[in-house]
Structure formats: structure tokens, C-alpha cells
Design an enzyme around this catalytic site. Structure first.
Site, short mmCIF file in Angstrom:
data_model
loop_
_atom_site.label_atom_id
_atom_site.label_comp_id
_atom_site.label_asym_id
_atom_site.label_seq_id
_atom_site.Cartn_x
_atom_site.Cartn_y
_atom_site.Cartn_z
N HIS A 139 -1.38 0.89 7.65
CA HIS A 139 -1.86 0.98 6.27
C HIS A 139 -1.62 2.38 5.74
O HIS A 139 -1.72 3.36 6.49
CB HIS A 139 -3.35 0.62 6.21
CG HIS A 139 -3.91 0.58 4.84
ND1 HIS A 139 -3.42 -0.28 3.87
CD2 HIS A 139 -4.91 1.28 4.24
CE1 HIS A 139 -4.10 -0.11 2.76
NE2 HIS A 139 -5.02 0.84 2.96
N CYS A 175 0.83 -1.21 0.00
CA CYS A 175 0.00 0.00 0.00
C CYS A 175 0.86 1.26 0.00
O CYS A 175 0.47 2.28 -0.56
CB CYS A 175 -0.95 -0.02 1.19
SG CYS A 175 -0.14 -0.25 2.79
#
Length: 1003
Positions: A339, A98
Site C-alpha cells: 500500500h 493508491c
């Protein structure tokens, strides 16, 4: 009681009143539950496995209701992956990528960079595929711009970068090194206009200005930057972070500045002066900092306020207003997990979008809160958010801000995108066709099942067959390919349907069975004739005996208490009589097991001879075998048997028809009587021999007054030698003469080589080989020769020569020493010490630079004098001697167990034992040490016996590391992440992954 158990009991309830010979067809049908009523739909929640007539709950509900086309396939609508009009394209997260996706979206929305990248490389090949990093990025940007897909796979670029998709790396470090790599690639292009693209887009300039406090002279040191790294700790405003970055620093004391004008060190001040800003200004907010107390990184959750329009005028000599274009965010409370998400402004429309891997969301209205993404596992973050002025935003998760000052690709890339779009359209059509085929197939199956399900139930008095329950379920499960019918695993040893398997099959009509076997095939077909009467009769007998067992046990327990006349009855083993009930129950279970299915092997098929023999052996271990002697007759031991009445024996024998039978008139085994008599005579003889030998060799038995080589007896010129094995076996006999045979011979040949020569010298026996021999006085040797058969006499003589001051003694063995075999023994021992596997070495860590004391190295040789051990192994003529390999074989078989090792190692504090092999490299040993001591391989300084071990590719055997060696470890600075260092040292990380190494090594 569970319905299945109720059906089981009902099926065999008749056995209480019906003898095995009276079993009829009606009883067989009851055992197979032929007449159990079928269940109706809605009455059973799930299928009744104990009822062969229950045909509900097997998956039929899917086909008997309304048709749902979606149930006929598991293929998603391919149009769900089609890109909506005027929407951006997402990027697939490949596991832990990510952080890569966020930067790719930010760089893609930099129109100048995108336009420049499109013209870097020109390709005209028909089957062109990107190869370099630059080509992959170029193609990726083209797909992000004009692909028909809702999201695309960046694995080509990720693979070219050599990234580990399962390990999340530091995003800021990735940004720096990737831009550096891209700058290097563009600088090598033929088009000179491309050489400085990265500098023009991202590079700014500042200068370090140092002013001497003594003379006032100012010196400037210019430098370039691609991002400004701003400390956020203790600050609430972005401008405060920039101010600290540019603040003045005093150079005093040891840190004074050397002024060229004054030609001496002087107190001075130093600051950073911004000169020019890049078109795209990257501001790195230092959220991830090193915690010296824990030795790890931690994340700062400080709120920072930043403006949409950043005025850099106060920090520059000219005006410099920049517009916010992207905010990169890290969700998570830990620096090692979480994330990454990007908030990016569309350069054409000025609209803001949130890029979260495949998901893209337009931010407007209440959703337009830049930099706000709640932390994972932290629901209170929003409540602590401070108020922000108009035109400003506050974030506790933003780690990078992109500001910009207030591009289309060529035909070749257009063709590449069109090619990918064509593949996507073909895939969509293929998926749609597969969905249609599945629906058509499901509809046809639906009609077939509806018709056949009506024919499945078998009517009373009509023909029927059995098919497997699992097969019926698979037939009704559209997702399972229907195979042929296999009934083999339900057969008994008679080749018919086993009664115990009735719960795994279903009884269906003959018409339905004909349809199934015609369409799907299979065998064997099981109809009414497959009901096995033999199995039912056998089960009836076993169940009746089980029911009778408890009653017989009570009666027999009372009958055995009644005395039996001496001329009547039968002999029964006492152990058998105590456990006859348990033995009977086990025998009944074995009889019941004989009728069970054999996985398709009928009438003895597939049973090998060994299994039959094993079954026969187990049958012999049954009731009354405890009084059967080895000759098959009645045992002579009266304490193991008991006389019981005829009535007791006859009732027990019903359960053990094959049990050995001995009447009261049966004579005990005559052979056992004779052997018992002989055994007692031999026992008395052995005791007499043992007493005589012990009396004659009492000192040898008690190990008293023993001669030694170190202190040779003064009045004795010769000592005799026997093997330790002989003496130990002789002592065992003396201690327990009744349990063994007398030792008849002295096997001294084990101490000799194949040529008949002795294998030890005086020095080697003094140093340890004496552990394998025993020395005897001449008088003891005379006794040994009288009582035992000696294959070879071995002695050692002292030859003395007197001088004025000393007595020099020489020793000679008889037989003489075999020099060739002695050298072969040394050669074999040295090779064993250097070709070991799974041996122990000790790693001793040196602390505070303490002096390494030289330790004694474990001996290489098992025995022998130092002069012999240092002989050249190459001189062993056995290498070319035909007898050499016989000698080595003798050494391995006859002497290897006698190798003398060094004394037991005593571990010290801070020392650790490692298991190693001779063929393992020093590099592999260093990795073991790293895990044991947390010291990186390149920080390890290893020494053994004063020698430094430096060649990582050399094996431990070649470096002289032998079992029980002590290796000294002097360590430099320890590292923080040993798992990552393990990969680096073993070459698992390439140059393109250097940013992860930098992160762990230079934190």
C-alpha cells in the site's frame, strides 16, 4: 428428540388404534395440529415450525419494542461525506490506485505547478466535461482545493490515463512517464509561458566529466534530469547515497575512453558533476531492485536517514539548501504488493499531513514521524529503528523524497467546482428526504403491526385461516416489499391443505386474515374446510401398513418354509419373494407420495401424458412381474418361480393389490413354449451351418496362408476382394453361432462409388487402403459364391510383360477405377486435413542452436499413389457435375472412417502437444506456445518442414499446419512476466500503460 419430531409423532400417534374407515374430525384436527397450544413470547428462542399456532420469533420483536428510527432505513447520514472546515480533501482508492493518489496529493501541494496548471486551458461551454489528461488534472486540483466533499473520485483522470484499476503498477515508473506526458501536453499549449513549466519546476542539469589520464584533457557531456535515482544498498545516510551517485569511475581495460586529443583509447576517470538543481528535487530511493537469482524484483528494507533541510552545497559550486516537502512511502514486504501513503507538508502553514486515500490525518506531536509506516505483516519494524539526530528522520519504507527551494485558479474552474458542490448539496438533501420518508413509513408500519399482532392468534372455537409462514416474516421485515399471499404451493392433489405442509403455514384469526387479503390480495384462502380428510385417511392406511410390515415379514418368512401341496397355492417369482419387503416399503412410500402437494397443480392439472405413461410403466415393475413373460402370461422357466400357500399370497397381496396373480393350475405361456422349441431348432441349424462354412474357409477364419499385394503369388493371376466388414461379421457368427444369425450376403457395394466404379488403385491399397479390404484366393471366392449372396464381384488381375532384366507388372481392377470419384476423394481428404478442429500438433524446442533435422510431414491424403495425390484439385470436374455432391456424400458416409493416418507420433523429451484448429491464427498459436514454454511471442522463431512461419495474422490451415505436424521452436531471451506479456501481445495495453510494460520488459 427435537420438538418438531415430537410434534410430528404426536400428530399421528392415534393411527395405531384407528382404522382408516374410522377416522373422525377429531383425528383430522390432531393430524393438522389444530389444538397444539400456542407459544408465549419469551418462551421460544425461535419459531416452532411444527406448531401452526406458534406466532413468536417471526420478526415481531422489532415492532413491539421501543421505536428506533435508524431501524427504518439503511441510508447513512449524507453529512458524513461533507468536508470539515480547513481540512484537505482525500481521493478514493479505485481498487489498486493508491500509488496514483499519493503522487496526485504531492503534485497538488506544489503551489507553482498548481497555479500554472489552472491557466492552461480555457473553456466556456455550459455543459463542459474534461476530455484530455491535462483537463482532468486541472479539474481534479480545483476540486481538491474547494470541494465540499470529504473525498473525491479520481476515476476520470485514471480512465483518461488508461490505467488498470485492479492491478498495482510501479509507482516510480508511473511518476516518470506521467511527468513526461504532462510535459508533452504543456509544450503544445498556445501560451509560450507554459511550454517549459515542467522543466522549470522539476528539471535540473548535470554533466558527465571524463578526464584522460594520459594528457589530462577533460570533456563534458551535459544532460538533464527530472529525478536522481539513488542506490540505498549499503548506506545509512541520504548524503552517502548522493556521494555514491556522484563518485568517480575508472575507465580501464576494455572500457577505456577514446581521447580526441590523444587520438587513441586511454585510461580515464569519469564522474557526474551537478550544475543546477530544480525548484522541486525528486530523489528516488531504489528500494525495488532486481534479484538475478530469483528473476524477480525484491524490496530492500534498509533504514535511510534523511534531513529536513538538505544542504546540497558540498555537491554544487554554489549554495543550495532545500527543504523537505514530501515523503512517499510503500507499506509491504513484497515489491509486487502493498500500500502507498504520502506524508506531505502544507506549503502555507508548514504543517505535515498523512494522505492515505480517503483518510487524511494531521501529523503533530508524537505522530510527527516522517516516513514511519509499519510494514504490513511486520510488527517488529519499529523495534529495529535506529536513533536519529535532531532535524533528521529515519525510514525503512520511504521510496521517494521531495525537496523544494525556500497559486489560485481562475473563475472558470471556480464555476466547475461550484457546479459539483451544487450536485453534492442536492444529493445530501435527497438522501435526507429519503431518510425522512423511510422513518415516516416505518412509524406507520409500527402502529399497524402492533394492532394486527394482537389480532393474529386464533381463539379456540372461533373461525380461522392459514397463511404462509414466510409471508408473515416478509410482512414483518420492513426491508422486504410485501407481496400478495400465495397458498397454491401448500395444496394437495385434492385441492386442500396438505398435512405435510402444516409446518410451513400459520393458523391465524379470521379478522387478521380478512385484513391481510383485503390489503395485499392473494389466493386461495384456506380455512377449516381446507383440512383434507382423504389425505389423512390415506396417510393412516400407509402408516398402519408400515407398522404391520415387520410383523408380516417375520410370519411370512416362517410360512414359506412349510411345504405346499401340488394342487394348491400360487406361483411367486423367486426374486420377488426375496425382496418383497423392500418392494412393499417402496410401494408404501409411493402411495404416500401420491398425496403430496403438486406446487399448485390440483386434480391432475399440469401433468403431461408422458409423465403419466412413465408412472404406469413404473407401476408395472412391481411384485411378481419377474415371472410374467413378454406375452403377459406365466413364464415357462421353472427355475424363476416358486409355489407358495394361499395364506402367504393373501398376506403379501395386501401390499401389492395390482400384482399379477397365477394359481397353481395356471398353464405356462403356450407361445413361449413354441418359440423356445423353434429357438432350439434354429440354434442347432446355425451350429451346423457354422461348422460347414468354417471347414470350407478354415484359412480365412484362422488368417493363415493369406495372399498379399506386396508379394503377389507367382502362380496366381487374379485375386478377389471383399469388404473387411463382411469378414468380421462372418467370424463373429462362426465363433458364437447360437447367439446370432448366419451372414447371408456379401456387401461389396460399400467399396464402390455411386457410379459403380472401384475406389482404389493397386498403389493405394499397398500404401494403406488394404486395411479396409480382404484378399481371397480364387478357390475361396468359389466357396463364398456358393454360400453367400454376392451383390458385386470385385477382383484385381496382374498383367505381366517380361524383358531381359526385369519384369514390369501392371494391375487392373474389375470394376475399373472411377477417376472422377477418386479425385473427389482426394479433394475431400485434403479439405478435411485443412479444416480440422481440436487437432494435435507438436512443438519441439531447439536447444543450443542444434541443427533442425527435417522430419517427415504427416501425409495429407488418406490413400492413393503420390502421382494421384499431387493432381490439381481444380481439375476435379465434380465441381460442376450434378453427381459431384452425391460422390462427396458417399465419401463422407461410406468411406470417411477408412481414412489412413500416419503412424502414431512418438513424443521426444522437451516436446509438447498443443490442441489447435485450422481457423486459428499463428498469433494465437504463439500465445499458446508462450504459456507452454515461457517464451514471449516476439522471441519465437517457428519453422515447419524447413519453412519459416512469420505471418501472425494467417490461419494455421493456410500455412500448411495439419494435424500431427511437428513445429520447431527456436527461442530468444525468455521474459520474466508472461501474464503481462500476454496482455501486451494481444493489444490489451495502450500507449498510456507503457510504464507497466517497461517495468516488466526492461527490469
Amino acid at each position: 428428540m427435537a420438538p418438531r419430531l415430537q410434534l410430528e409423532r404426536a400428530a399421528w400417534r392415534w393411527v395405531d388404534t384407528v382404522k382408516p374407515e374410522d377416522v373422525t374430525e377429531e383425528h383430522i384436527e390432531m393430524a393438522y395440529r389444530i389444538r397444539v397450544p400456542a407459544c408465549k413470547r419469551g418462551a421460544c428462542r425461535r419459531n416452532c415450525k411444527g406448531n401452526p399456532n406458534c406466532l413468536v420469533g417471526i420478526g415481531e420483536h422489532v415492532w413491539l419494542g421501543e421505536i428506533d428510527e435508524n431501524s427504518f432505513h439503511n441510508i447513512d447520514d449524507p453529512n458524513s461525506e461533507r468536508r470539515d472546515k480547513n481540512k484537505f480533501v482525500g481521493l478514493t482508492n479505485l481498487g489498486a490506485t493508491c500509488y496514483v493518489n499519493t503522487f496526485l496529493q504531492v503534485w497538488f501541494h506544489n503551489l507553482e505547478l498548481r497555479k500554472t496548471l489552472y491557466i492552461t486551458i480555457r473553456k466556456v461551454q455550459k455543459d463542459y466535461e474534461p476530455q484530455t489528461i491535462c483537463e482532468h488534472l486541472q479539474y481534479l486540483f480545483a476540486l481538491l482545493q474547494n470541494s465540499n466533499r470529504r473525498y473525491i473520485d479520481p476515476s476520470g483522470l485514471v480512465k483518461a490515463l488508461g490505467l488498470n484499476t485492479g492491478q498495482q503498477q510501479d509507482a516510480q515508473e508511473f511518476s516518470k512517464l506521467f511527468l513526461s506526458l504532462l510535459e508533452d501536453t504543456l509544450s503544445k499549449q498556445k501560451n509560450p509561458n507554459l511550454h517549459n513549466v515542467i522543466q522549470q519546476q522539476f528539471c535540473g542539469q548535470f554533466a558527465y566529466v571524463t578526464v584522460c589520464n594520459q594528457c589530462g584533457r577533460a570533456s563534458l557531456l551535459p544532460s538533464r534530469f527530472y529525478e536522481l535515482e539513488l542506490n540505498i544498498q549499503g548506506h545509512k545516510q541520504l548524503t552517502d547515497c548522493i556521494t555514491e551517485f556522484l563518485k568517480e569511475e575508472k575507465l580501464e581495460g576494455d572500457n577505456r575512453y577514446f581521447c580526441e586529443n590523444c587520438q587513441s583509447k586511454q585510461n580515464a576517470t569519469r564522474r557526474i558533476k551537478l550544475q543546477t538543481l530544480p525548484r522541486t528535487l525528486n530523489l528516488q530511493l531504489m528500494r525495488f531492485v532486481f534479484d538475478r537469482q530469483t528473476g524477480h524484483k525484491k524490496k530492500l528494507n534498509t533504514f535511510i536517514s534523511f534531513p529536513e533541510i538538505l544542504d546540497m552545497g558540498p555537491f554544487l559550486e554554489q549554495k543550495g539548501k532545500l527543504c523537505l516537502s514530501a515523503v512517499l512511502i510503500h507499506r509491504g514486504v513484497s515489491a509486487y504488493s502493498g500500500h502507498y501513503i504520502a506524508h506531505v507538508r502544507d506549503s502555507r502553514t508548514s504543517d505535515w499531513y498523512k494522505f492515505n486515500d480517503e483518510e487524511i490525518e494531521k501529523m503533530e506531536g508524537k505522530k510527527l514521524q516522517l516516513g514511519i509506516e509499519e510494514d504490513i505483516a511486520d510488527t517488529k519494524s519499529q523495534a529495529r529503528k535506529p536513533k536519529c539526530s535532531k532535524g533528521y528522520h529515519c525510514s525503512r519504507n520511504a521510496y521517494m523524497l521531495v525537496y523544494k527551494q525556500w497559486s489560485e485558479y481562475d473563475a472558470f474552474l471556480q464555476r466547475l467546482v461550484e457546479r459539483d458542490n451544487k450536485k453534492f448539496e442536492e444529493w445530501c438533501k435527497e438522501m435526507a428526504d429519503m431518510r425522512k420518508q423511510s422513518v415516516d413509513k416505518g412509524k406507520a408500519k409500527h402502529e399497524e403491526v402492533k394492532e394486527l399482532y394482537k389480532l393474529l392468534p386464533a381463539e379456540d372455537g372461533k373461525l380461522f385461516e392459514f397463511v404462509p409462514l414466510d409471508w408473515l416474516k416478509n410482512w414483518l421485515d420492513d426491508a422486504t416489499a410485501t407481496k400478495s399471499i400465495d397458498n397454491l404451493k401448500f395444496l394437495c392433489t385434492h385441492g386442500k391443505l396438505h398435512p405435510d405442509k402444516i409446518g410451513e403455514v400459520k393458523r391465524i384469526s379470521l379478522k387478521a386474515a380478512d385484513h391481510f387479503f383485503k390489503r395485499y390480495g392473494g389466493s386461495p384462502r384456506l380455512d377449516r374446510s381446507s383440512l383434507c380428510k382423504d389425505c389423512v385417511v390415506q396417510r393412516c392406511r400407509v402408516l398402519r401398513l408400515k407398522n404391520q410390515l415387520n410383523e408380516d415379514y417375520k410370519d411370512i418368512s416362517n410360512l414359506v418354509k412349510i411345504p405346499v401341496k401340488s394342487n394348491q397355492g400360487f406361483w411367486v417369482g423367486k426374486a420377488s419373494l426375496r425382496s418383497w419387503r423392500q418392494l412393499a416399503l417402496e410401494q408404501l412410500e409411493e402411495d404416500e407420495e401420491e398425496t403430496k402437494h403438486t406446487n399448485g397443480k390440483t386434480n391432475g392439472e399440469g401433468l403431461d401424458i408422458s409423465s403419466k405413461e412413465q408412472q404406469n410403466d413404473e407401476e408395472m415393475k412391481t411384485f411378481n412381474e419377474d415371472i410374467v413373460c413378454v406375452h403377459g402370461s406365466l413364464s415357462i422357466s421353472d427355475g424363476e418361480k416358486r409355489l407358495v400357500s394361499d395364506e402367504v399370497w393373501n398376506r403379501i397381496k395386501v401390499y401389492f393389490p395390482k400384482a399379477p396373480e397365477f394359481t397353481c393350475q395356471q398353464e405356462p405361456c403356450q407361445q413361449c413354449i413354441m418359440l423356445d422349441r423353434e429357438g432350439k431348432e434354429n440354434e442347432a441349424l446355425n451350429k451346423m451351418i457354422a461348422n460347414e462354412q468354417k471347414a470350407n474357409l478354415l484359412n480365412l477364419f484362422q488368417e493363415k496362408n493369406r495372399p498379399t499385394l506386396q508379394k503377389w503369388p507367382q502362380d496366381t493371376e487374379v485375386l478377389y476382394i471383399v469388404s473387411l466388414f463382411f469378414v468380421e461379421e462372418w467370424k463373429k457368427f462362426i465363433r458364437k453361432p447360437a447367439k446370432g444369425n448366419p451372414v447371408s450376403s456379401v456387401g461389396n457395394s460399400v467399396l464402390l462409388c455411386p457410379h459403380g466404379g472401384f475406389m482404389f488403385t493397386y498403389d493405394s491399397m499397398v500404401k494403406g487402403d488394404a486395411q479396409q479390404i480382404v484378399l481371397l484366393w480364387p478357390g475361396e471366392w468359389d466357396v463364398i459364391r456358393r454360400h453367400f449372396l454376392v451383390d458385386q464381384a470385385i477382383s484385381i488381375c496382374r498383367l505381366s510383360e517380361k524383358t531381359q532384366n526385369t519384369m514390369n507388372a501392371q494391375y487392373r481392377t474389375q470394376p475399373d477405377l472411377c477417376k472422377d470419384c477418386r479425385e473427389g476423394l482426394i479433394f475431400q481428404q485434403q479439405r478435411d486435413m485443412r479444416e480440422y478442429t481440436q487437432a494435435t500438433v507438436y512443438i519441439r524446442k531447439v536447444v543450443d542452436n542444434k541443427r533442425i533435422m527435417k522430419e517427415a510431414v504427416p501425409e495429407l491424403n488418406a490413400s492413393g499413389s503420390d502421382a494421384e495425390d499431387e493432381k490439381e484439385v481444380a481439375k476435379v470436374k465434380g465441381e460442376s457435375d450434378p453427381d459431384f455432391y452425391q460422390v462427396i456424400q458417399f465419401l463422407i458416409v461410406s468411406y470417411k472412417s477408412g481414412i489412413r493416418r500416419s503412424a502414431r507420433h512418438r513424443k521426444l523429451r522437451g516436446e509438447k502437444a498443443l490442441i489447435v484448429s485450422a481457423n486459428q491464427t499463428l498469433k494465437e498459436l504463439k500465445i499458446q506456445i508462450m504459456h507452454a514454454f515461457s517464451v514471449a511471442p516476439f522471441d519465437q522463431n517457428l519453422t515447419i518442414d524447413g519453412r519459416h512461419l512469420t505471418d501472425d495474422s494467417a490461419t494455421l490451415g493456410s500455412l500448411g499446419v495439419i494435424p500431427d505436424s511437428i513445429i520447431f521452436l527456436k527461442a530468444d531471451e525468455p521474459i520474466a512476466d508472461y501474464a503481462a506479456m500476454d496482455d501486451v501481445y494481444q493489444g490489451k495495453l495502450n500507449l498510456k500503460q507503457m510504464y507497466s510494460v517497461n517495468l516488466h520488459l526492461f527490469i
